[in-house]
Design an enzyme around this catalytic site. Structure first.
Site, mmCIF file in Angstrom:
data_model
loop_
_atom_site.group_PDB
_atom_site.id
_atom_site.type_symbol
_atom_site.label_atom_id
_atom_site.label_comp_id
_atom_site.label_asym_id
_atom_site.label_seq_id
_atom_site.Cartn_x
_atom_site.Cartn_y
_atom_site.Cartn_z
ATOM 1 N N HIS A 148 -43.872 -29.792 -13.774
ATOM 2 C CA HIS A 148 -44.465 -29.030 -14.883
ATOM 3 C C HIS A 148 -45.445 -27.966 -14.401
ATOM 4 O O HIS A 148 -45.924 -27.163 -15.217
ATOM 5 C CB HIS A 148 -45.187 -29.969 -15.852
ATOM 6 C CG HIS A 148 -44.296 -30.913 -16.582
ATOM 7 N ND1 HIS A 148 -43.199 -30.495 -17.301
ATOM 8 C CD2 HIS A 148 -44.333 -32.270 -16.693
ATOM 9 C CE1 HIS A 148 -42.597 -31.563 -17.835
ATOM 10 N NE2 HIS A 148 -43.256 -32.636 -17.468
ATOM 11 N N ASP A 170 -35.504 -35.795 -14.381
ATOM 12 C CA ASP A 170 -36.635 -36.406 -15.070
ATOM 13 C C ASP A 170 -36.406 -36.287 -16.581
ATOM 14 O O ASP A 170 -35.706 -35.382 -17.043
ATOM 15 C CB ASP A 170 -37.906 -35.668 -14.669
ATOM 16 C CG ASP A 170 -39.179 -36.304 -15.173
ATOM 17 O OD1 ASP A 170 -39.821 -37.047 -14.412
ATOM 18 O OD2 ASP A 170 -39.550 -36.035 -16.333
ATOM 19 N N HIS A 213 -38.337 -35.236 -18.783
ATOM 20 C CA HIS A 213 -38.952 -34.019 -19.307
ATOM 21 C C HIS A 213 -38.365 -32.785 -18.625
ATOM 22 O O HIS A 213 -38.080 -32.812 -17.433
ATOM 23 C CB HIS A 213 -40.461 -34.032 -19.048
ATOM 24 C CG HIS A 213 -41.178 -35.214 -19.610
ATOM 25 N ND1 HIS A 213 -41.285 -36.408 -18.927
ATOM 26 C CD2 HIS A 213 -41.828 -35.383 -20.781
ATOM 27 C CE1 HIS A 213 -41.976 -37.271 -19.661
ATOM 28 N NE2 HIS A 213 -42.316 -36.678 -20.787
ATOM 29 N N ASP A 249 -38.582 -41.727 -15.887
ATOM 30 C CA ASP A 249 -39.042 -41.853 -17.266
ATOM 31 C C ASP A 249 -37.904 -41.708 -18.276
ATOM 32 O O ASP A 249 -38.125 -41.805 -19.483
ATOM 33 C CB ASP A 249 -40.175 -40.883 -17.580
ATOM 34 C CG ASP A 249 -39.979 -39.509 -16.992
ATOM 35 O OD1 ASP A 249 -38.886 -39.224 -16.466
ATOM 36 O OD2 ASP A 249 -40.922 -38.701 -17.036
#
Length: 346
Positions: free
Chosen positions: A165, A200, A202, A289
């Site tokens: 991120h 991931d 996200h 995740d």
């Protein structure tokens, strides 16, 4: 498979993060690294400490004014009378520019102003040792990439804090410096084109931003639909790159509650795109995740799903740096890594 880890990465110990308006207990704990290290030990893999290259790796993808802020933020914050225990923003400046146009340095030298400018949300508290840990993670990513450049087929970079991120000049989502981007930039020293595949839960918005206008690093991301999941503002299928990078970015969002079949179908599609490209090496952003038991996840991937994902990705037969990203259920991330490594012959 060789692996890299730096003990300094344990020193990042966040105290809080904002979740639905509540300052909550952190989920990115040092215990995450402990669990993953035990998996490596059981498999007979001794994690190697990378060489200290200072800011060199970070500078390859991040802007100097951002690095200066991040390296000094905690000290400057601590000088504010009555300041909280960690650096957190209380403003969020609006920035509007053409895609790919870099922001200038923050026009104000105030630590309050710079914190709002460089920290993108309330999930990136900066504590006393955050910079040390984040910088050490860049050394881990670079060390794994150097091993691949030297002839290793695949290397695992146990990076903490995560990085995908982190944009060229902004931290967000538990991420401060972009380890996957650093690994890819390192690989570019030998390979003419590199692919980054992010699995991931996200969307890797920072990785996308760093390479969005480039055609030498192809970015592909399999993630939960950002319409209802962080980072919300990027990760949609229509985002394909800009300028020279148009056509070199692929987002494959998954509906909430998607399970193994949808997850693996998307990874298979991403692998087909990589195989059809002229990418010579691979960086994998590996997050756990997506697992159905993750405390902040919304997908239903099983542990076996990571075994099968590994087999798909390994079938590309490209030199690879595997960079650890998220995964916050301490009780299952070790099993996920073990399953992944079982499915990825090196």
């Amino acid at each position: 498979m060789r692996a890299f880890f730096d003990e300094a990465q344990r020193r990042h110990q966040p105290k809080q993060f904002m979740r639905a308006g509540v300052l909550s207990e952190p989920v990115d704990l040092p215990d995450r690294a402990d669990v993953l290290m035990r998996v490596l030990e059981r498999r007979g893999v001794a994690a190697e400490a990378p060489r200290d290259i200072g800011w060199e790796a970070a500078r390859s993808v991040h802007r100097e004014h951002y690095l200066r802020y991040l390296s000094s933020a905690y000290r400057r914050w601590s000088e504010i009378p009555g300041a909280g225990p960690e650096v957190l923003p209380n403003n969020a400046p609006y920035w509007n520019a053409m895609p790919g146009a870099p922001r200038p340095a923050c026009p104000s030298g105030s630590i309050i102003a710079e914190t709002g400018y460089y920290l993108g949300d309330l999930a990136v508290p900066v504590g006393e040792h955050t910079w040390d840990a984040a910088l050490a993670a860049t050394h881990v990513a670079a060390g794994a990439a150097e091993a691949v450049l030297a002839g290793e087929n695949a290397c695992y970079a146990l990076c903490r804090p995560s990085g995908h991120h982190a944009r060229s000049d902004r931290a967000s989502g538990f991420c401060y410096l972009n380890n996957a981007a650093i690994a890819a930039q390192h690989l570019r020293g030998r390979f003419s084109r590199v692919a980054i595949l992010d699995i991931d839960a996200h969307h890797g918005d920072g990785t996308q931003e760093i390479f969005y206008g480039r055609d030498d690093v192809m970015t592909l991301s399999v993630h939960a639909d950002p319409h209802s999941y962080y980072p919300f503002y990027t990760g949609y299928a229509h985002e394909r790159g800009h300028g020279p990078g148009e056509g070199f970015n692929l987002n494959l969002p998954l509906a909430p509650k998607s399970a193994d079949d949808a997850f693996l179908d998307a990874i298979s599609r991403a692998c087909d795109e990589i195989a059809a490209s002229d990418a010579e090496a691979l960086v994998l952003s590996l997050g756990f995740d997506s697992h159905r038991d993750d405390p902040i996840g919304i997908l239903n991937v099983t542990t076996d799903g990571f075994f099968r994902a590994a087999a798909l990705i390994a079938s590309l037969r490209k030199p690879a740096v595997i960079v650890q990203e998220g995964g916050y259920k301490i009780e299952i991330i070790g099993d996920c890594l073990d399953a992944f490594l079982s499915g990825y012959p090196a």
